[in-house]
Structures are given as structure tokens and as C-alpha cells.
Design a protein around this motif. Sequence first.
Motif, PDB file in Angstrom:
ATOM      1  N   ALA A  21      32.732  31.839  39.938  1.00 21.95           N
ATOM      2  CA  ALA A  21      33.236  31.015  40.939  1.00 21.95           C
ATOM      3  C   ALA A  21      34.713  31.255  41.278  1.00 21.95           C
ATOM      4  O   ALA A  21      35.704  31.688  40.449  1.00 21.95           O
ATOM      5  N   GLY A  22      34.903  31.585  42.390  1.00 21.31           N
ATOM      6  CA  GLY A  22      36.491  31.539  43.044  1.00 21.31           C
ATOM      7  C   GLY A  22      36.772  33.178  43.098  1.00 21.31           C
ATOM      8  O   GLY A  22      37.905  33.407  43.398  1.00 21.31           O
ATOM      9  N   TYR A  23      35.892  34.034  42.562  1.00 19.48           N
ATOM     10  CA  TYR A  23      36.040  35.380  42.524  1.00 19.48           C
ATOM     11  C   TYR A  23      36.610  35.990  43.937  1.00 19.48           C
ATOM     12  O   TYR A  23      37.494  36.802  43.952  1.00 19.48           O
ATOM     13  N   ASP A  25      37.969  34.315  46.503  1.00 18.79           N
ATOM     14  CA  ASP A  25      38.601  33.394  47.280  1.00 18.79           C
ATOM     15  C   ASP A  25      39.584  34.216  48.159  1.00 18.79           C
ATOM     16  O   ASP A  25      40.255  35.088  47.693  1.00 18.79           O
TER      17      ASP A  25
END
Length: 632
Positions: A21-23, A25
Motif C-alpha cells: 500500500a502506498g508504494y 504514491d
Amino acid sequence: MKKILLPIILISSFVSAQVPAGYYDGTAGLTGYTLKSKLHDIISEKNVNWHYGDLQEYYKQTDLDIYYDHNNTNNPSSGNYILMDIYSEIPNGADAYEYNSTQLQGTGSITAEGQAWNREHMIPQSTFSTGSISNYPMYSDLFYVVPVDGWINQRRSNYPYGVAGSTVYYNFTNGSKIANDATPGLAYTGHVYEPINEFKGDVARALLYFAVRYEGKLNGFNHNAGTTPANDESQFDGTEERAFEPAYITMLKQWNALDPVSQREIDRNNTVYSIQKNRNPFIDNPGWVDLIWSETPDTTAPSAPTNLSVVQQNANFVNLSWTPSTDTDILGYKIYMNGAATPIVTTKNTSISIDRLTPSTTYTFTVKSYDKGYLESPISNSAAATTIASDGFAKDLMITKYLEGSANNKAIEITNKTGHEVNLNNYNINIQFYSGTSYYFSDSFQLEGKIANNETFVILNPNAAFPCYTNSQAKFVTASTPMTYTGVQYVELAYKGFGTVDGIGLKSTSNTNSNVSLYRKAGINQPATTFTVSEWDSYPINYCQNLGTLSAADLIASNKEFKIYPNPVDDNLFVSGETQDIKTAQVLDVSGKVIYTEKDPFRNKKNISVQNLSTGFYFLKLDEKVYQFIKK
């Protein structure tokens, strides 16, 4: 051979994670080379770089042939690991041969297909090697270093991947071949290796990963090695953004579309992430290929940058700034020195520090902009600078801690006290070994990114187990050859290959730095090309206190940055910041000559009077910090 989808329970043991998650962003809404640079920043952050010798073991996780029928010979529980080989795999028929993970062999003794496998660099090592020395992290990057048949690897040599023509030199058992190049639009007329359709997308996404992962280094690689485009095997074009020749990009885009991402690639991407801590973005999002390489440049050269000026001059560096070109498609700027035809550096910014200069020397600078079509602007105005005789800054980066502890407890700390940001892409760590008859330098580890003034960073062996420092804290985590030192080797920080900046131990001798932590003494502020043991404090084995942090004195100094204004100035030059502890203020002319000195200058005021100075450029030296100003 028929492709089969295995039950999830079989492949799950080889998959540790999906996209975190968020890699990615920060990528939303980005396109073109802006997206490419953002992806570079993401996938280059906090990698774990393993030793070339570690790959054989890691292939048991990343490259098991569990996606095709292999006659039930793949049984990892019994130690029988059959490897996936894209050069020999036959997707819809019986494979001519298969490889156990133990069948690794050097190319020199392989005389036919099916004898042994090699570690294949899909981007040839010659691209990023320095003579006979291979450079990490490129040398062992799992995303494009893969197990393949040794005979085919040997036949491929350094030839690029491409579309095979009618003159076929080698036909291999799975249908891949080496032939004359028939890739549309390429000027290259040499040999190419064409993989089968099943794996063309795999190849394209691996090569484009390389172009993203090593942006910032591409221009320094051995691109355009041939004397003419007709015999240039690399297909790199020397640009950091586009990376490859346009016709080659077109082919890679076609291959990416022809052969969509397979479950094997997805699982391999996840597994490499668990080992190496980065991902291939084109496996996670193959649509990014077209989104990045979609620039439609115009045919109009950009306007010249203007108002180039020298904003600070010191002994070993000057700071330049300029007004950007007015065009909207500018990619970056090329900086030229002393009228040379080749730029000394490129940047995407409108200011830069030019370092590694000689004190008391006059330099002349100009700048050109270049756009998405790689058209260059006219040259800017010229700006001259004369470095001063001396200042209090370090002339280069310096090693400040060296830890050689038990087992793999190896760490090197490097500190920037130069007074400016430093681009690390030209620096590397070298190591020297003894062969029994002579000393030689072995494979090197190249640094990357940037380091700000008054910052420090650590290079750590990933297998280290220090009680007070972990992999997550280090800037570089690598098991490359230089980080396997035992204390008897000479280890150095170097610039552009073998330009020694600082070193631990002495060259061409057996050193005695085993089981010791060496900390640079507080009063040492310059690197040394020759190791002097009196500059270091020695601590017990595995000692690592304050690793990766500046000393209290350095932290205090780094917080005392000043701003001078107005600039240009009429009569009084004001200084903002914590000025109360400044012991001496000096005004110097452009030659470095001191023309005014004032002790405790800010005890009761905040300004320096310059009303008696003639019009021109000057320096204000506040203890060891130097600032340029203009007297009207």
C-alpha cells in the motif's frame, strides 16, 4: 509444452507480498519522462543489493519452473529445483532439456545447449563495467540477471535483443535465434538475439526497468560504444530520460503489448521484492510503458537560459543560477566550463554547485537548455568565477566511520562537509585483494542519489547484525564485494572509478584493521588519499554508537546557516540567523585577498559596513562559512 495454472497453494510459498500500500504514491496524473523520474525515485529507495554469488540460491525462489509441465521433476522439498529458462523453455511442447539449480557453470567450458546454465545479464555487463571490473548494484540486480542456458548465453554475447532477419546464424531448440538485425528503423546492422513470442514482453519489461532504475547513471555507461550506429550494440542513446534509441523503444513497446504480463512475472516480481525490496513497475502496471515513452517533441529548438550568474564562490566549488528558458518542454540544462564542447554536468534545476575545483583559479561557465526532442538552445551568457584561496569546507566527501566486526558486521559511514549538495552518482567504493602474486582491485559498488551538506550516510552489509544499527537505517544496503572486507584489504571511496578520495588501510599491503571500529577524530575535516592511523579513534569489535549521525559539534554548526541581504548592497550588508557566536567576519575580493576584518562583528549589531568598497564582486566570510555579494 502446455502451460498450466497451478493451485494457489503451490505458488503461495514463493510469494511474500503484493504491491505494498502506498508504494507508488505520487505517480497519479504523471506522464512522460516526469513519470519515469518519479518511478526511478520510488524503485531506487532502500534497495537491498546482494552479491553476484548469492543469486544461485535466490533463483530457487525467483525462477522455479512451476508454470510449465516439467515431467514432475521439480520437487523443492527433496532439494531438486528446476529453473525456468526463457532462452530454452518450449511453452507448447517437450523441452529439449531442463536445469537443476546446481548446474551452474562458466561459459568457457560449455560446448552445446543443455550442458549447464549461466547467470545472464539481459543488459550486458559491458554496459556498466569498468574494464574487467563489474559494478554493483547493476551486477547482481535480480530483475534482469536471470538463469539461462550457458551455450545460448555465450552465443548471444553482447548482441542486443531485436527482430531477426533472414540471415540466421544460430537456431536454438525453443525457436529463439541469432540473426542479422531487421528491427525497423534501427541503423544497427550487427547480430541480434530474438526470443520467442512467449517471452518478448518479459524481455522488454526487464530492459525498460533498467532504464528507469538506473536513470542518473545512463549517460556514464558504455553507450554508443561502436564507432558508428551501424555497429553500436548497446542501443542506449546516452540520454537519461528516453534511454534507448527511438526505434528500439518502439520495438520494446510492441513487445510489451504482444506478450502481456504473465502470472510467472507477477509472482517473480513479488518474490524479488521480498529479496531486493524494490519492484519492476512495468509488471505492476504495463500501461506505464506507453505512458512514459509517449512524448511528442516539437522540432523547434528551445530558447537560451538567461541571467547566468555566480551566486557563491569558495575554494573548491562555485554555485551557479540562471533564469530558465521560456519553453514548456524543457527537460534539463547542460553546464559547460572554460569553453569546452562537452558539458561537465546536466541538471533539471536552474541552479547547481560545480565542485572539485582548484583554489585560486578562474573558471568561465555557460549553460544550454535541451528539450524533449533533445534539441539544444543557443548558449547562455557567460559567467566567470575565481575560486578563493581557502575556506573551512572539506574539499570532498570523507569516510568518517569504518566498522569491521564479527561475521558480516561491515559498515562504512560517509559525511558531506563540503558546503554544498553532492551528486553521488560518480562515486564508488573499491576494494583491493591479493592474488598470491600481486594486488588487484575487484568488483566495485557505485553510489547514487544526492547527499546534502552536513549530512551523513551509511553503507551496510545486509547480513550485518549490529546491536545498534539495522538495514532500514542505512542509505545503501549491499553485499557487494567491497562490503565483504575482513580488515586486511585496502578499501577506498573513489570518484569516477579509481580517483581516490579517501581510504581505509594502505594500498598493496596486508592491513591490520580486523575486528575494529574506526571513528574519524573530531578535528579531522578533510579526506586523505593516504590512510593515517593517527586521524582515527579505535573502538572494540561491533562497536557502532552514533553510526549514521553527525557529531554534536557538527549538528550545532549545521543549524547555523545565515542569510545575507540586500544583495546587491549599497552601504550596509545585514546578516540574519544565529550570529551571536560568530568570532570573525572578513570581506575578501575575488582573488581571495582579505581586505577587511572585524572581530565579534555581531555583538551589538546585525550588519557589516561596506560603504567604502568599490563596485564589484566580494565575499563575506563568517568564521568558516563564505557568501558572495555584489557591491553596487
